[in-house]
Design a protein around this motif. Structure first.
Motif, PDB file in Angstrom:
ATOM      1  N   ASP A 114       0.851  -1.187   0.000  1.00  0.00           N
ATOM      2  CA  ASP A 114       0.000   0.000   0.000  1.00  0.00           C
ATOM      3  C   ASP A 114       0.888   1.239   0.000  1.00  0.00           C
ATOM      4  O   ASP A 114       2.112   1.146  -0.121  1.00  0.00           O
ATOM      5  CB  ASP A 114      -0.968  -0.013   1.184  1.00  0.00           C
ATOM      6  CG  ASP A 114      -0.249   0.033   2.521  1.00  0.00           C
ATOM      7  OD1 ASP A 114       0.988   0.229   2.538  1.00  0.00           O
ATOM      8  OD2 ASP A 114      -0.907  -0.121   3.557  1.00  0.00           O
ATOM      9  N   LEU A 149     -10.185   4.415  -7.794  1.00  0.00           N
ATOM     10  CA  LEU A 149     -10.129   3.117  -7.132  1.00  0.00           C
ATOM     11  C   LEU A 149      -9.106   3.181  -6.015  1.00  0.00           C
ATOM     12  O   LEU A 149      -8.022   3.741  -6.194  1.00  0.00           O
ATOM     13  CB  LEU A 149      -9.691   2.034  -8.124  1.00  0.00           C
ATOM     14  CG  LEU A 149     -10.667   1.668  -9.236  1.00  0.00           C
ATOM     15  CD1 LEU A 149      -9.957   0.826 -10.289  1.00  0.00           C
ATOM     16  CD2 LEU A 149     -11.857   0.919  -8.656  1.00  0.00           C
ATOM     17  N   LEU A 207      -6.664   0.937  -3.957  1.00  0.00           N
ATOM     18  CA  LEU A 207      -6.112  -0.395  -4.196  1.00  0.00           C
ATOM     19  C   LEU A 207      -4.774  -0.570  -3.505  1.00  0.00           C
ATOM     20  O   LEU A 207      -4.093   0.404  -3.169  1.00  0.00           O
ATOM     21  CB  LEU A 207      -5.880  -0.607  -5.696  1.00  0.00           C
ATOM     22  CG  LEU A 207      -7.092  -0.632  -6.627  1.00  0.00           C
ATOM     23  CD1 LEU A 207      -6.646  -0.537  -8.066  1.00  0.00           C
ATOM     24  CD2 LEU A 207      -7.917  -1.896  -6.389  1.00  0.00           C
ATOM     25  N   ALA A 248      -1.796  -4.547  -6.620  1.00  0.00           N
ATOM     26  CA  ALA A 248      -2.588  -4.883  -7.805  1.00  0.00           C
ATOM     27  C   ALA A 248      -1.976  -4.228  -9.026  1.00  0.00           C
ATOM     28  O   ALA A 248      -1.159  -3.313  -8.914  1.00  0.00           O
ATOM     29  CB  ALA A 248      -4.026  -4.407  -7.619  1.00  0.00           C
ATOM     30  N   VAL A 252      -8.215  -4.638 -13.595  1.00  0.00           N
ATOM     31  CA  VAL A 252      -7.490  -4.746 -12.331  1.00  0.00           C
ATOM     32  C   VAL A 252      -7.212  -6.219 -12.090  1.00  0.00           C
ATOM     33  O   VAL A 252      -8.142  -7.027 -12.073  1.00  0.00           O
ATOM     34  CB  VAL A 252      -8.313  -4.171 -11.155  1.00  0.00           C
ATOM     35  CG1 VAL A 252      -7.536  -4.267  -9.855  1.00  0.00           C
ATOM     36  CG2 VAL A 252      -8.720  -2.724 -11.438  1.00  0.00           C
ATOM     37  N   LEU A 264     -15.553  -4.961  -8.083  1.00  0.00           N
ATOM     38  CA  LEU A 264     -15.192  -3.536  -7.971  1.00  0.00           C
ATOM     39  C   LEU A 264     -16.357  -2.679  -7.514  1.00  0.00           C
ATOM     40  O   LEU A 264     -16.176  -1.514  -7.161  1.00  0.00           O
ATOM     41  CB  LEU A 264     -14.692  -2.998  -9.326  1.00  0.00           C
ATOM     42  CG  LEU A 264     -13.282  -3.364  -9.763  1.00  0.00           C
ATOM     43  CD1 LEU A 264     -12.899  -2.572 -11.009  1.00  0.00           C
ATOM     44  CD2 LEU A 264     -12.259  -3.120  -8.655  1.00  0.00           C
ATOM     45  N   ARG A 301     -16.072  -0.754  -4.426  1.00  0.00           N
ATOM     46  CA  ARG A 301     -14.768  -0.103  -4.211  1.00  0.00           C
ATOM     47  C   ARG A 301     -14.518   1.065  -5.144  1.00  0.00           C
ATOM     48  O   ARG A 301     -13.472   1.702  -5.054  1.00  0.00           O
ATOM     49  CB  ARG A 301     -13.663  -1.140  -4.404  1.00  0.00           C
ATOM     50  CG  ARG A 301     -13.468  -2.019  -3.177  1.00  0.00           C
ATOM     51  CD  ARG A 301     -12.115  -2.674  -3.197  1.00  0.00           C
ATOM     52  NE  ARG A 301     -12.026  -3.676  -4.251  1.00  0.00           N
ATOM     53  CZ  ARG A 301     -10.882  -4.147  -4.726  1.00  0.00           C
ATOM     54  NH1 ARG A 301      -9.737  -3.655  -4.265  1.00  0.00           N
ATOM     55  NH2 ARG A 301     -10.870  -5.061  -5.658  1.00  0.00           N
TER      56      ARG A 301
END
Ligand code: ADP
Ligand code: MG
Ligand code: MG
Length: 309
Positions: free
Chosen positions: A186, A209, A211, A214, A254, A302, A305
């Motif tokens: 992250d 998004l 994430l 990813a 993704v 998704l 999110r």
């Protein structure tokens, strides 16, 4: 914990694969910069290996040879993956469209809509059976067949850059190649916020998004194209017609890795929104598709999110 000492992000950009690549990583400045440079060098190496236009590249040698040539194992592997995705996408993703790419010259000096006869001649030089692969050896079925990894090589290069960063012990980073990206971990305690470009409003986001860990890759008709008679001619071809695919404005995928995301974004774009969405589901990846009429379709995973703009 790591929250006590939040390092500054270290960043560096380089022009690679026809776009600006930006790497952002967290860690002590000097070793992190050195790792970023190695990751960018790795992408440059792959560009050299796989660009059809570079004399001596695997794909240039393949196009020029009358007989089997030995490729580097990684080019052979990427070609094999490309042919597998060709089958799984019903032919929508096709690594043998080099003749069409030359004919349309969309990204070149003299892009033009070709006449029917020229289009038919180029189409005859395309198709998965025009590329013969035997282990690390390959040949094209006829002179003029062009093998082109433009729909997948950037994703592969992004994955390789991520591997180099990981090997250097980096656990929080992003590699962004002109909007195609891979995230490691992250953003040091918070998610990465990734904007999806609006395909018809330059500089505006369609959605955001949040994430981590990813890959996010987009195929769109809005960056590499020319206009003629009020029509948009872009660089993603429908292998069935030899013309720019008409079903979508953009597809964002993704997935866990960028190589598959890249190929599947191109394939789903060609298939159009409905069949494209089905392909993404079948392949177990997530995505956002913008249809030619501007409607958006999103995979289940998704839905909770995505923040629409
Ligand atoms: P980008 O160029 O933005 O990365 P894509 O990943 O969709 O977008 O790749 C488009 C490139 O892929 C084209 O420039 C061409 O080299 C190649 N290509 C075009 N149509 C196809 C197709 N149907 N299947 C595989 N590759 C394609
Ligand atoms: Mg692609
Ligand atoms: Mg791409």
């Amino acid at each position: 914990g790591c929250r006590d000492r939040r390092p500054e992000p270290v960043r560096r950009t380089r022009m690679l694969m026809g776009t600006i690549v930006e790497v952002v990583a967290f860690g002590d400045r000097k070793p992190t910069l050195a790792a970023i440079d190695r990751a960018l060098d790795e992408m440059a190496r792959i560009e050299e290996l796989m660009s059809p236009r570079r004399p001596g590249s695997d794909l240039a040698r393949l196009a020029a040879a009358r007989d089997f040539v030995t490729l580097s194992p990684e080019t052979a592997r990427l070609l094999r993956l490309s042919l597998a995705i060709n089958r799984r996408s019903g032919g929508a993703f096709d690594p043998t469209l080099g003749a069409l790419k030359r004919l349309w010259d969309i990204e070149g000096e003299h892009p033009a809509v070709p006449d029917e006869a020229a289009l038919r001649r180029a189409l005859a030089l395309t198709g998965p059976d025009r590329l013969l692969l035997d282990g690390d050896r390959a040949r094209v079925a006829a002179p003029g067949v062009g093998v082109d990894l433009g729909g997948i090589a950037k994703g592969y290069a992004i994955d390789r850059a991520a591997a180099v960063l990981r090997q250097a012990g980096i656990t929080h980073a992003s590699i962004n190649a002109g909007g195609d990206l891979r995230l490691i971990g992250d953003r040091f305690g918070r998610p990465w916020r990734i904007g999806i470009q609006h395909p018809r409003r330059q500089g505006e986001m369609l959605a955001i998004l949040e994430l981590e860990d990813a890959a996010v890759v987009t195929s769109g008709d809005y960056e590499r194209y020319f206009m003629a008679d009020g029509k948009r001619y872009h660089h993603i071809f429908d292998p069935a017609t030899g013309r720019p695919a008409r079903g979508c404005q953009s597809v964002t995928v993704v997935a866990g890795d960028a190589v598959r995301a890249d190929a599947l974004a191109t394939a789903a774009f060609v298939l159009g929104p409905k069949r494209g969405l089905e392909l993404l589901r079948r392949e177990g990846v997530e995505g956002v598709l913008v249809a030619a009429d501007g409607r958006t379709l999103v995979t289940e995973g998704l839905k909770g999110r995505i923040q629409w703009r």
